[in-house]
Design a protein around this motif. Structure first.
Motif, short mmCIF file in Angstrom:
data_model
loop_
_atom_site.label_atom_id
_atom_site.label_comp_id
_atom_site.label_asym_id
_atom_site.label_seq_id
_atom_site.Cartn_x
_atom_site.Cartn_y
_atom_site.Cartn_z
N UNK A 24 0.79 -1.24 0.00
CA UNK A 24 0.00 0.00 0.00
C UNK A 24 0.83 1.29 0.00
N UNK A 25 2.16 1.20 0.13
CA UNK A 25 2.96 2.40 0.40
C UNK A 25 3.92 2.78 -0.72
N UNK A 26 3.54 2.49 -1.97
CA UNK A 26 4.45 2.71 -3.10
C UNK A 26 4.47 4.16 -3.59
N UNK A 27 3.59 5.01 -3.05
CA UNK A 27 3.36 6.31 -3.71
C UNK A 27 4.57 7.23 -3.76
N UNK A 28 5.49 7.12 -2.79
CA UNK A 28 6.67 7.97 -2.82
C UNK A 28 7.80 7.35 -3.65
N UNK A 86 7.30 3.60 7.16
CA UNK A 86 7.30 4.18 5.82
C UNK A 86 6.99 5.68 5.89
N UNK A 87 7.59 6.44 5.00
CA UNK A 87 7.33 7.87 4.93
C UNK A 87 6.03 8.06 4.13
N UNK A 88 4.94 7.61 4.69
CA UNK A 88 3.68 7.59 3.94
C UNK A 88 2.56 7.94 4.91
N UNK A 92 11.87 0.91 -3.10
CA UNK A 92 11.35 1.73 -2.01
C UNK A 92 11.23 0.85 -0.77
N UNK A 105 14.16 9.00 3.02
CA UNK A 105 12.92 8.82 2.25
C UNK A 105 12.72 7.35 1.95
N UNK A 162 13.43 5.87 -1.21
CA UNK A 162 13.10 5.58 -2.61
C UNK A 162 14.34 5.82 -3.47
#
Lengths: 234, 237
Positions: A35-39, B105-107, B97, B121, B123
């Motif tokens: 769920x955390x791929x956005x960055x 996670x940075x999320x 990532x 970060x 990534x």
């Protein structure tokens, strides 16, 4: 009484196998994107193949200082008819999938892929069009691309395929990338397309985008349920 | 024009779609069987030679993306991208990532209360060289709890995304670390049957380790190979 130690001397420590073990060499298994791929994956402008907006990313899901992805730099306007491709990704119960990522791969307006493996000289590369894009889905499960209507590309045995866009669906809970295609209702070649011919007639509609507004094509993607999208074994 | 050369299909190490122990698969796994299609130009091509334009310049050192050094164990992850015949896959993009050293996670939607690291970060991306090699410097990610079941913990992992040469070779996977007891009880890693699961476990390597700097791990990624070797004429230029 049996001597329980009798077989011990013949035993060997179990060899520890890992990625570097030649006996295990073969395709690296697929895993979910989570769920955390956005960055890490969908960049600003990644869903705009015409190159004029930030479409595709969701930078609101992480701090601005952590945006290390690309900022696309449009080089010019690609040839062909600009279109929007939109839709909603839903699960087997019809709930929107808010953490999916959709990727597309397509030919340019002349039907040429920007790839070393498309060596044809009868259709030209468009310097302003790559044909690869990424879109995150929104909290409502919606994806949206701006691209151009692809031209027709050759199929098996001298046939010509109907215009289409190859699509990959990734999401939490999806362990294998889901590969499908978008075709366009009413376009030429649908009835002779060799890939569409593999799909039972009653399910072909799940691959057909429809247009109710000039230039906007809609195709929803159902991961399961009664209208489950046709996914391909590649 | 000659017909495009097909890629091979998934091998025995590919996961099933429905793995009930991994709860998110229940409503998201397709219920109908996948339909096998011929590989046309669409499936045998992929974007090439335009990575910078698509994804930006390489970001291979994840410890140098902010003002200070991130907290955690510095590691180097290195290896090759190969096809099933052992041939290198050059000039292909690999994106990674991961969580930080604390497993966070940075999320915005990661609600675990482990600390964020303003200097990390997590990534990166890189393009493989002519021999298919890649090399990242990063921080060893931590394990973290998740809501799949009571007391569920994900083993430490790095997410990897590769396009390979063609639409057919697209791969998203996860790299695990040796000697992690959580792998055995993780439903995502366990979606892959043994022994194939072990293909996702990296190897500690002293030769890759940088003295006084970072521990080294080796991880090769193997993408689908071609159905047959394209015919090459000797002495033909």
């Amino acid at each position: 009484m049996t001597d329980v130690t009798a077989t011990l001397e013949g035993r060997n420590a179990a060899p520890r196998q890992d990625n570097q073990d030649p006996d295990l060499f073969g395709q690296t298994p697929s895993q979910t994107v989570g769920p955390f791929f956005h960055y890490g994956l969908p960049w600003k402008g990644g869903a705009d193949l015409v190159g004029k907006s930030d479409l595709g990313a969701r930078p609101e899901l992480f701090g601005e200082a952590h945006y290390v992805l690309n900022l696309s730099a449009p080089t010019g306007t690609p040839r062909g008819e600009a279109i929007e491709l939109v839709g909603t990704v839903r699960d087997a119960e019809g709930a929107p999938v808010a953490d999916a990522m959709i990727e597309i791969w397509q030919a340019n307006a002349e039907g040429r892929y920007r790839s070393e493996d498309d060596a044809r000289d009868d259709a030209a590369i468009d310097p302003h069009f790559v044909g690869f894009g990424r879109s995150s889905t929104s909290d409502e499960g919606a994806y949206r691309f701006r691209t151009i209507m692809p031209g027709r590309v050759p199929g098996p045995d001298g046939t010509l395929q109907a215009p289409h866009i190859a699509v990959s669906v990734f999401a939490r809970g999806v362990l294998n990338r889901l590969a499908t295609r978008v075709y366009f209702a009413g376009s030429e070649g649908l009835d002779t397309d060799a890939v569409l011919a593999q799909v039972p007639e009653e399910r072909r509609g799940t691959l057909l985008a429809r247009s109710e507004k000039e230039g906007v094509w809609t195709l929803d993607i159902a991961l399961g349920g009664p209208d489950e999208t046709v996914f391909f074994d590649l | 024009m000659s017909a495009p050369v097909s890629y091979r299909r998934g091998d025995a190490g590919m996961p099933r779609d429905l793995v009930p122990e991994y709860r998110s698969t229940v409503l998201r796994a397709p219920q109908q069987p996948r339909i096998e299609i011929p590989h046309t130009l669409t499936e045998t091509t992929g974007p090439s030679g335009c990575w910078d334009r698509l994804m930006g310049k390489a970001a291979a050192d994840l410890t140098a993306q902010h003002r200070g050094e991130p907290i955690g164990q510095r590691i180097v992850v290195s290896g090759r991208v190969l096809d099933e015949d052992g041939r290198p896959v050059p000039d292909t993009v690999m994106e990674i990532w991961q969580a930080n050293a604390a497993g966070r996670y940075i999320h915005a939607k990661d609600s675990w209360d482990a600390p964020l690291d303003p200097n990390f970060t997590g990534a990166g991306r890189i393009v493989t060289d002519a021999d298919g090699r890649y090399r990242f410097t990063t921080i060893r990610p931590g394990a973290y709890p998740w809501g799949n079941h009571k007391n569920a913990w994900r083993p430490a992992h790095i997410h990897l995304s590769l396009l390979g040469p063609a639409f057919a070779t697209r791969l998203v996977t996860q790299m695990y670390f040796p000697d992690d007891p959580l792998i055995e009880i993780d439903p995502i890693a366990n979606a892959i049957p043994m022994p194939y699961r072990q293909r996702m476990v990296s190897r500690f390597d002293i030769a890759t380790t940088q003295p006084n700097r970072a521990l080294g791990y080796l991880f090769d990624v193997v993408l689908k190979g071609r159905e047959q070797t394209p015919f090459e004429e000797d002495g033909h230029d």
